[in-house]
Write a protein that holds these residues in place. Structure first.
Motif, PDB file in Angstrom:
ATOM      1  N   ILE A 149       0.834  -1.200   0.000  1.00 18.59           N
ATOM      2  CA  ILE A 149       0.000   0.000   0.000  1.00 18.59           C
ATOM      3  C   ILE A 149       0.871   1.253   0.000  1.00 18.59           C
ATOM      4  O   ILE A 149       0.625   2.203  -0.759  1.00 18.59           O
ATOM      5  CB  ILE A 149      -0.939  -0.002   1.222  1.00 18.59           C
ATOM      6  CG1 ILE A 149      -1.973  -1.124   1.087  1.00 18.59           C
ATOM      7  CG2 ILE A 149      -1.647   1.341   1.368  1.00 18.59           C
ATOM      8  CD1 ILE A 149      -2.836  -1.318   2.317  1.00 18.59           C
ATOM      9  N   VAL A 150       1.901   1.268   0.846  1.00 14.05           N
ATOM     10  CA  VAL A 150       2.786   2.436   0.933  1.00 14.05           C
ATOM     11  C   VAL A 150       3.491   2.676  -0.394  1.00 14.05           C
ATOM     12  O   VAL A 150       3.546   3.807  -0.901  1.00 14.05           O
ATOM     13  CB  VAL A 150       3.813   2.253   2.067  1.00 14.05           C
ATOM     14  CG1 VAL A 150       4.867   3.356   2.028  1.00 14.05           C
ATOM     15  CG2 VAL A 150       3.124   2.252   3.427  1.00 14.05           C
ATOM     16  N   GLU A 151       4.039   1.630  -1.003  1.00 18.18           N
ATOM     17  CA  GLU A 151       4.774   1.785  -2.259  1.00 18.18           C
ATOM     18  C   GLU A 151       3.849   2.237  -3.395  1.00 18.18           C
ATOM     19  O   GLU A 151       4.226   3.086  -4.202  1.00 18.18           O
ATOM     20  CB  GLU A 151       5.454   0.463  -2.621  1.00 18.18           C
ATOM     21  CG  GLU A 151       6.628   0.117  -1.694  1.00 18.18           C
ATOM     22  CD  GLU A 151       7.353  -1.134  -2.128  1.00 18.18           C
ATOM     23  OE1 GLU A 151       6.785  -1.914  -2.918  1.00 18.18           O
ATOM     24  OE2 GLU A 151       8.494  -1.340  -1.682  1.00 18.18           O
ATOM     25  N   ASP A 152       2.629   1.663  -3.446  1.00 18.94           N
ATOM     26  CA  ASP A 152       1.676   2.065  -4.486  1.00 18.94           C
ATOM     27  C   ASP A 152       1.282   3.526  -4.328  1.00 18.94           C
ATOM     28  O   ASP A 152       1.214   4.283  -5.306  1.00 18.94           O
ATOM     29  CB  ASP A 152       0.427   1.183  -4.439  1.00 18.94           C
ATOM     30  CG  ASP A 152       0.707  -0.243  -4.898  1.00 18.94           C
ATOM     31  OD1 ASP A 152       1.751  -0.453  -5.547  1.00 18.94           O
ATOM     32  OD2 ASP A 152      -0.113  -1.137  -4.597  1.00 18.94           O
ATOM     33  N   ASN A 153       1.023   3.944  -3.089  1.00 23.26           N
ATOM     34  CA  ASN A 153       0.614   5.329  -2.843  1.00 23.26           C
ATOM     35  C   ASN A 153       1.746   6.307  -3.134  1.00 23.26           C
ATOM     36  O   ASN A 153       1.505   7.413  -3.617  1.00 23.26           O
ATOM     37  CB  ASN A 153       0.148   5.493  -1.391  1.00 23.26           C
ATOM     38  CG  ASN A 153      -1.206   4.853  -1.155  1.00 23.26           C
ATOM     39  OD1 ASN A 153      -1.976   4.653  -2.086  1.00 23.26           O
ATOM     40  ND2 ASN A 153      -1.505   4.527   0.090  1.00 23.26           N
ATOM     41  N   ILE A 154       2.978   5.907  -2.832  1.00 20.75           N
ATOM     42  CA  ILE A 154       4.128   6.777  -3.127  1.00 20.75           C
ATOM     43  C   ILE A 154       4.237   7.024  -4.632  1.00 20.75           C
ATOM     44  O   ILE A 154       4.475   8.146  -5.081  1.00 20.75           O
ATOM     45  CB  ILE A 154       5.427   6.152  -2.587  1.00 20.75           C
ATOM     46  CG1 ILE A 154       5.448   6.216  -1.059  1.00 20.75           C
ATOM     47  CG2 ILE A 154       6.653   6.878  -3.148  1.00 20.75           C
ATOM     48  CD1 ILE A 154       6.612   5.491  -0.436  1.00 20.75           C
ATOM     49  N   ASP A 155       4.063   5.977  -5.427  1.00 18.84           N
ATOM     50  CA  ASP A 155       4.129   6.129  -6.887  1.00 18.84           C
ATOM     51  C   ASP A 155       3.034   7.066  -7.386  1.00 18.84           C
ATOM     52  O   ASP A 155       3.278   7.935  -8.237  1.00 18.84           O
ATOM     53  CB  ASP A 155       3.987   4.754  -7.557  1.00 18.84           C
ATOM     54  CG  ASP A 155       5.192   3.856  -7.289  1.00 18.84           C
ATOM     55  OD1 ASP A 155       6.262   4.396  -6.969  1.00 18.84           O
ATOM     56  OD2 ASP A 155       5.049   2.621  -7.388  1.00 18.84           O
ATOM     57  N   LYS A 156       1.817   6.894  -6.862  1.00 18.71           N
ATOM     58  CA  LYS A 156       0.705   7.746  -7.292  1.00 18.71           C
ATOM     59  C   LYS A 156       0.931   9.194  -6.883  1.00 18.71           C
ATOM     60  O   LYS A 156       0.723  10.117  -7.669  1.00 18.71           O
ATOM     61  CB  LYS A 156      -0.609   7.230  -6.690  1.00 18.71           C
ATOM     62  CG  LYS A 156      -1.051   5.874  -7.232  1.00 18.71           C
ATOM     63  CD  LYS A 156      -2.308   5.379  -6.534  1.00 18.71           C
ATOM     64  CE  LYS A 156      -2.713   4.002  -7.029  1.00 18.71           C
ATOM     65  NZ  LYS A 156      -3.902   3.475  -6.323  1.00 18.71           N
TER      66      LYS A 156
END
Length: 287
Positions: A149-156
């Motif tokens: 979740i953290v990595e996906d949100n950082i990319d977005k």
């Protein structure tokens, strides 16, 4: 006197307009640096549980603790004894498992936090395997879903902030450029007269550049004060803002606002003065 008042009014108007733009710039810088800090904060506070084998000796446990603490990926390491684990779960559940099981069902363990650079799925997979290879480590637990979740949100968030940065850059330059162009427009005939008497362009530009850099500096200082006051007020409602308000982060924001304010005002003044200096006398009446 009237002319001086007009110039002072233009100076104040330019400061206000530039200040509003720089507040947007400072807000964006705070969001960018803050998003990275929030990501690091979440990653460095994510716990990895090392469950120890039943009956491991104190010497083996201390040897493991010393070995793991020396690893580059280890940020902190906390030992949780069986009795402490039992006490914690008793408080959480409201009942003591020993009362109906007749034994303590929990294992001794270590709670480890990682350095943010290692808090990703690839690194955690290697770390997990390395820890499981230790003789007294029974199991390794961590929240894999949270990492995703953290990595996906950082990319977005990175994509969104990049788009916002491009938009802010265009808006900032356009607004400040138009404001400064108006302040120089009122003195276009003075520029032309100085050019006619043979003054060098660098000599003509100097007072205008100095004046507009001063506008940028004053606007930057005011903007930084407004941004800081707004953050202090927000921190009373949102604790995360207080966490982000470190001297390092605020220093980055204030330096960025000051640099952008002074550079853009200098650049816009330079371009505007050159534009009017290139014009012929007839063109000065047509604009």
């Amino acid at each position: 006197m009237t002319k001086k008042r007009n110039i002072d009014l233009l100076f104040i108007t330019a400061c206000i307009s530039t200040c509003l733009v720089l507040i947007l710039v400072g807000t964006w810088v705070f969001m960018v640096v803050g998003a990275d800090r929030i990501s690091r904060y979440i990653k460095e506070n994510m716990r990895v549980e090392l469950v120890l084998s039943e009956g491991c000796s104190a010497s083996d446990r201390l040897a493991l603790e010393e070995k793991i603490s020396a690893k580059k990926y280890c940020n902190s390491l906390e030992y949780i004894s069986k009795d402490r684990a039992l006490e914690t779960m008793t408080q959480a559940l409201g009942v003591n498992p020993v009362d109906f099981l007749d034994y303590n069902p929990f294992y001794a363990s270590y709670n480890m936090t990682l350095r943010s650079d290692y808090a990703n799925n690839d690194s955690l997979a290697r770390i997990e395997q390395e820890l499981l290879d230790e003789r007294i480590v029974f199991d390794v637990n961590y929240q894999k879903q949270l990492i995703n979740i953290v990595e996906d949100n950082i990319d977005k968030i990175s994509v969104i902030l990049l788009c916002v940065a491009l938009l802010f850059s265009l808006v900032s330059f356009s607004l400040i450029n138009n404001t400064i162009k108006l302040t120089i427009y009122s003195q276009r005939f003075l520029l032309y007269s100085m050019k006619l008497v043979g003054a060098r362009w660098s000599f003509i530009r100097r007072p205008f550049l100095r004046r507009n850099v001063m506008i940028g500096a004053i606007s930057s200082i005011i903007s930084c004060g407004i941004i800081y006051a707004a953050l202090v007020i927000l921190s009373n409602w949102e604790p995360m803002v207080k966490i982000l308000m470190t001297p390092h982060l605020l220093g980055i924001v204030f330096v960025a606002v000051l640099a952008v304010g002074m550079f853009i005002t200098w650049l816009c003044a330079f371009c505007s003065v050159n534009k009017f200096l290139r014009m012929k006398s007839g063109e000065l009446y047509c604009i």
